[in-house]
Write a protein that holds these residues in place. Structure first.
Motif, PDB file in Angstrom:
ATOM      1  N   TYR A  56       0.900  -1.159  -0.067  1.00  0.00           N
ATOM      2  CA  TYR A  56      -0.117  -0.062   0.003  1.00  0.00           C
ATOM      3  C   TYR A  56       0.951   1.079  -0.150  1.00  0.00           C
ATOM      4  CZ  TYR A  56      -2.531  -3.740   2.358  1.00  0.00           C
ATOM      5  OH  TYR A  56      -3.103  -5.128   2.607  1.00  0.00           O
ATOM      6  N   VAL A  57       0.414   2.078  -0.821  1.00  0.00           N
ATOM      7  CA  VAL A  57       1.321   3.538  -0.853  1.00  0.00           C
ATOM      8  C   VAL A  57       0.473   4.702  -0.559  1.00  0.00           C
ATOM      9  CG1 VAL A  57       2.837   4.764  -2.397  1.00  0.00           C
ATOM     10  CG2 VAL A  57       2.737   2.271  -2.645  1.00  0.00           C
ATOM     11  N   LEU A  58       0.764   5.535   0.330  1.00  0.00           N
ATOM     12  CA  LEU A  58       0.120   6.728   0.557  1.00  0.00           C
ATOM     13  C   LEU A  58       0.785   7.873  -0.205  1.00  0.00           C
ATOM     14  CD1 LEU A  58      -1.828   8.464   2.287  1.00  0.00           C
ATOM     15  CD2 LEU A  58      -0.023   8.512   3.933  1.00  0.00           C
ATOM     16  N   CYS A  59       0.170   8.561  -1.059  1.00  0.00           N
ATOM     17  CA  CYS A  59       0.661   9.646  -1.794  1.00  0.00           C
ATOM     18  C   CYS A  59       0.795  10.820  -1.239  1.00  0.00           C
ATOM     19  CB  CYS A  59      -0.346   9.790  -3.216  1.00  0.00           C
ATOM     20  SG  CYS A  59      -0.228   8.333  -4.186  1.00  0.00           S
ATOM     21  N   ALA A  60       1.625  10.781  -0.236  1.00  0.00           N
ATOM     22  CA  ALA A  60       1.863  12.008   0.716  1.00  0.00           C
ATOM     23  C   ALA A  60       3.467  11.899   1.031  1.00  0.00           C
ATOM     24  CB  ALA A  60       1.106  12.120   1.977  1.00  0.00           C
ATOM     25  N   ALA A  61       4.153  13.027   1.050  1.00  0.00           N
ATOM     26  CA  ALA A  61       5.673  13.047   1.159  1.00  0.00           C
ATOM     27  C   ALA A  61       6.002  12.713   2.728  1.00  0.00           C
ATOM     28  CB  ALA A  61       6.393  14.450   0.836  1.00  0.00           C
ATOM     29  N   SER A 257       6.422   9.698  -1.579  1.00  0.00           N
ATOM     30  CA  SER A 257       5.168   8.592  -1.299  1.00  0.00           C
ATOM     31  C   SER A 257       5.646   8.053  -0.015  1.00  0.00           C
ATOM     32  CB  SER A 257       4.639   7.974  -2.374  1.00  0.00           C
ATOM     33  OG  SER A 257       4.301   8.761  -3.602  1.00  0.00           O
ATOM     34  N   THR A 258       4.536   7.500   0.661  1.00  0.00           N
ATOM     35  CA  THR A 258       5.212   6.530   1.802  1.00  0.00           C
ATOM     36  C   THR A 258       4.587   5.151   1.624  1.00  0.00           C
ATOM     37  OG1 THR A 258       4.447   8.539   3.198  1.00  0.00           O
ATOM     38  CG2 THR A 258       4.551   6.433   4.215  1.00  0.00           C
ATOM     39  N   VAL A 259       5.742   4.211   1.465  1.00  0.00           N
ATOM     40  CA  VAL A 259       5.286   2.754   1.546  1.00  0.00           C
ATOM     41  C   VAL A 259       4.852   2.397   2.849  1.00  0.00           C
ATOM     42  CG1 VAL A 259       6.108   0.849   0.723  1.00  0.00           C
ATOM     43  CG2 VAL A 259       6.813   2.696  -0.721  1.00  0.00           C
TER      44      VAL A 259
END
Length: 480
Positions: A56-61, A257-259
């Motif tokens: 899952y990848v959150l699209c935030a730095a 992005s945040t894994v």
């Protein structure tokens, strides 16, 4: 139109090249850190860990001010929609046995163990301070491939949905709380507590069996007021840039992005009765499908301990674990049922006052200790009242209790409360008692107001004289 970030090499495209894009070096390999901050980092392999079936990848730095070997930290803005890409690599699993639909549960939970112990109290306090709001929501119009999104009315921090692992799935989430709402001093987002955004994925099962757990992963987040996350990210970047070159190597490289990192599944609430839902918790401004009440809980409602009611039911020392859980629910200790899941009645009664304060905190620990010991509740004012026998015609008939004093206990110390207790004692309609007097010095009649009731001496005794009046039809009561 959805914006998709470039994916790194270890994020695999699904069949049909659903996730195109060149590899990027911005994302780092996920570290297998535990979801509890205090757990030891055991069995961390030296080589790159193998890719899991799910990611899952959150699209935030991520923040650039996180040191090496620490879990990444991501800043989010309150109420802003953030994309979470749900990725599945069927090549690493048995594609033939892969279910058509998967169920995922998304939670915003506490990272610190101290707050995990008091999670239910924290969430209940947030619910009453923000009536009608939720901590976590799905932005349904922006989401892609999300099937049957469900908002749990009883759990403000949890959402559920189904998704097809062979198709593009993009979940958009909104976090409505801020990290400083769970800290004693609310002076800024930088001092807010870290939260954990966690996703647990299950394989739906048939015949009403519990779903099979497939994968869990999470990431650390801090939530700020709108645009606060952008300012905090800029501040962290400037802070690292001011460091000497040899000091910069101690910090992780920021990622676009945040894994999510693999972790243990979040423990489910123990089976058993649940408290009835607050009407405020059943309100949601978003058009998600709500679970039916039958699926949320199937237990009888508990009763609150009333001050003037019957004494609280004692816990039987021979009570089994389910009976002990029911007793905790009936006496408003539902938030500690998970923590005391393996306690019998004997185990609970053996705990000392200090033990309960350590487990439940000072307020609830003392309340649980007093409830277990069935300590009687002391009322604020106790009066003894006898009824004078009627002598005149048109007055109420003589009561068999006349001449005997009966106890009246007051807690609100108001004239209305005293009038209601006297009406019940004298078997008179409360709405027909127009005045309540107290006989003062020299036989004068003093109208009993709230202030006069509050100044009555504890354990005073009176004789109640009932006077019939015609206009309006009713009664005057005089305490002599």
């Amino acid at each position: 139109m959805l914006f998709w970030h470039n994916q790194p090499e270890h994020l695999w495209p699904s069949p049909g090249e659903l996730y195109p894009g060149p590899p990027s070096s911005l994302l780092r390999e996920p570290l297998p850190l535990p979801y509890l901050k205090q757990e030891e980092l055991l069995n961390i392999p030296s080589a790159d860990p193998p890719c899991s079936v799910f990611q899952y990848v959150l699209c935030a730095a991520t923040s650039p001010a996180v040191k090496q070997q620490e879990e990444t930290l991501t800043y989010l803005n309150q109420g802003q929609s953030y994309e979470v890409q749900m990725l599945c690599n069927p090549k690493l699993g048995d594609a033939a046995q892969c279910p058509r639909l998967l169920k995922s549960v998304v939670r915003v939970v506490f990272h610190d163990r101290r707050l995990q112990y008091t999670e239910q109290q924290q969430l209940d306090g947030w619910r009453w301070s923000r009536p009608g709001d939720r901590i976590l929501d799905i932005d349904v119009p922006l989401s892609v491939g999300v099937i049957e999104p469900q908002v749990l009315p009883s759990q403000l921090n949890t959402v559920e949905f189904h998704w097809d692992p062979t198709k593009k799935t993009s979940l958009f989430l909104q976090v409505h709380c801020i990290s400083t709402e769970f800290t004693p001093r609310k002076k800024g987002g930088e001092k807010g507590v870290p939260l954990r955004l966690q996703i647990d994925t299950f394989k739906p099962s048939d015949k009403e069996l519990p779903p099979e757990h497939l994968h869990s992963a999470g990431c650390l987040i801090k939530v700020f007021k709108p645009k606060g996350a952008d300012r905090k990210l800029k501040t962290d970047r400037e802070k690292v840039e001011k460091q000497p070159l040899h000091e910069r190597d101690k910090y992780q490289v920021a990622c676009e992005s945040t894994v999510f990192m693999e972790c243990s599944p979040w423990p489910e609430p123990t089976a058993g009765p649940h408290p009835p839902l607050s009407p405020l918790a059943l309100t949601t401004p978003h058009s998600c499908k709500l679970l039916s009440p039958e699926r949320l809980c199937s237990s009888p409602p508990f009763t609150l301990d009333t001050v003037g009611g019957s004494p609280a039911e004692d816990l039987n020392p021979g009570a089994s674990i389910p009976e002990t859980q029911q007793w905790l629910h009936r006496h408003r200790f539902s938030s500690y049922c998970r923590m005391l899941a393996n306690f019998t009645g004997t185990d609970l009664l053996k705990l000392t006052r200090q033990d309960l304060i350590q487990i439940c905190g000072a307020a609830d620990g003392i309340r649980l200790f007093n409830t277990l010991r069935a300590r009687p509740i002391r009322h604020r004012l106790t009066l003894y009242v006898a009824q004078e026998a009627s002598r005149q015609e048109n007055e109420v008939s003589k009561n068999s209790d006349s001449g005997f004093y009966q106890e009246i206990s007051l807690d609100e110390l108001s004239a209305t409360e005293l009038m209601g207790k006297l009406a019940e004692l004298l078997a008179l309609p409360a709405n027909q008692i127009h005045r309540l007097f107290h006989q003062g010095p020299g036989g004068i009649l003093i109208l009993l107001s709230d202030q006069v009731v509050q100044n009555l001496k504890d354990e005073s005794y009176f004789v109640a004289v009932v006077k019939k009046v015609q206009n309006p039809d009713g009664y005057y009561l005089v305490l002599t």
